[in-house]
Design an enzyme around this catalytic site. Sequence first.
Site, mmCIF file in Angstrom:
data_model
loop_
_atom_site.group_PDB
_atom_site.id
_atom_site.type_symbol
_atom_site.label_atom_id
_atom_site.label_comp_id
_atom_site.label_asym_id
_atom_site.label_seq_id
_atom_site.Cartn_x
_atom_site.Cartn_y
_atom_site.Cartn_z
ATOM 1 N N LYS A 178 87.130 -14.508 9.230
ATOM 2 C CA LYS A 178 86.285 -14.492 7.944
ATOM 3 C C LYS A 178 86.893 -13.380 6.999
ATOM 4 O O LYS A 178 86.714 -13.891 5.809
ATOM 5 C CB LYS A 178 84.906 -14.184 8.163
ATOM 6 N N ASP B 189 77.226 -14.754 5.478
ATOM 7 C CA ASP B 189 77.357 -15.804 6.746
ATOM 8 C C ASP B 189 76.009 -16.776 6.555
ATOM 9 O O ASP B 189 75.086 -16.259 5.753
ATOM 10 C CB ASP B 189 77.290 -14.897 7.936
#
Length: 269
Positions: A193, A9
């Site tokens: 994700k 991330d």
Amino acid sequence: MTRKLIALDLDGTTLNADSKLNDPTIQTMQRLQAAGHIVSIITGRSYQGSQAIYDDLQLQSPMINFNGSLGHLPHQNWSSEYQFTLNKAIVLALVKYREQLGINEIIAENKNSTMTAGQDLIAGKFFPQIANSPRLTPETLTRNPNSLVLLVQLDKRSAIINWINDHFGDSVDVGVWGGPNAILEVTSKGVHKAKGMAYLADYFHISRNNIIAFGDEHNDLEMLQYAGLGVAMANGTAAIKAAADDITPYDNDQNGVARYLNQYFDLAE
């Protein structure tokens, strides 16, 4: 050592508090990549908003943008590129009822384009690419976007979520950004994700137990849960820490990801 997929991330995780990369982070990622591991950015950001970071890290791996809605290989044609999109009719309905619902600004994005309707004072802080973006209207929106971000009035946030779910809940999910700003993210149903990360793992024939993922916020939850080793940042939310397999001793301003990986792979700092 077995080849790993290292999923990063960006905001609040790999980037420091100024949304920049620290040198130790760049060096660590380059060393891991040189050792044969796959280092991949998996972010809610657009391609435009993350390309410079990808280049600074000197990555050669595919990147996942818009929380899983776009998987591509920057600067190259990749035959395995994929995308999930939102029906533009949903976007146009939100544009039509924007003021009535209490939405200050709507930002619709694709891989290489950004369009906006309305205006919000903080939008430029999170989406610098909107400065000269074309207006989002029924005439200009000619394709389905990958991502839709709504900057809303805080006291109307719950009502807006309910309205979207009532009208389009079978085809979209609505996520709430953490922090003090009232920002909603609308994505294609079931896309997050972890979907992008799993796609990359499958592409590179890397098993789940050889995935290491780092995150700090709500949109990292599925990714950390799916990874063999899901690592929450020291500065992460309580929910993310509770769901993670481990927590970095250092936060994103202290090179938490790089320090963790240096120790994990026994790299001399």
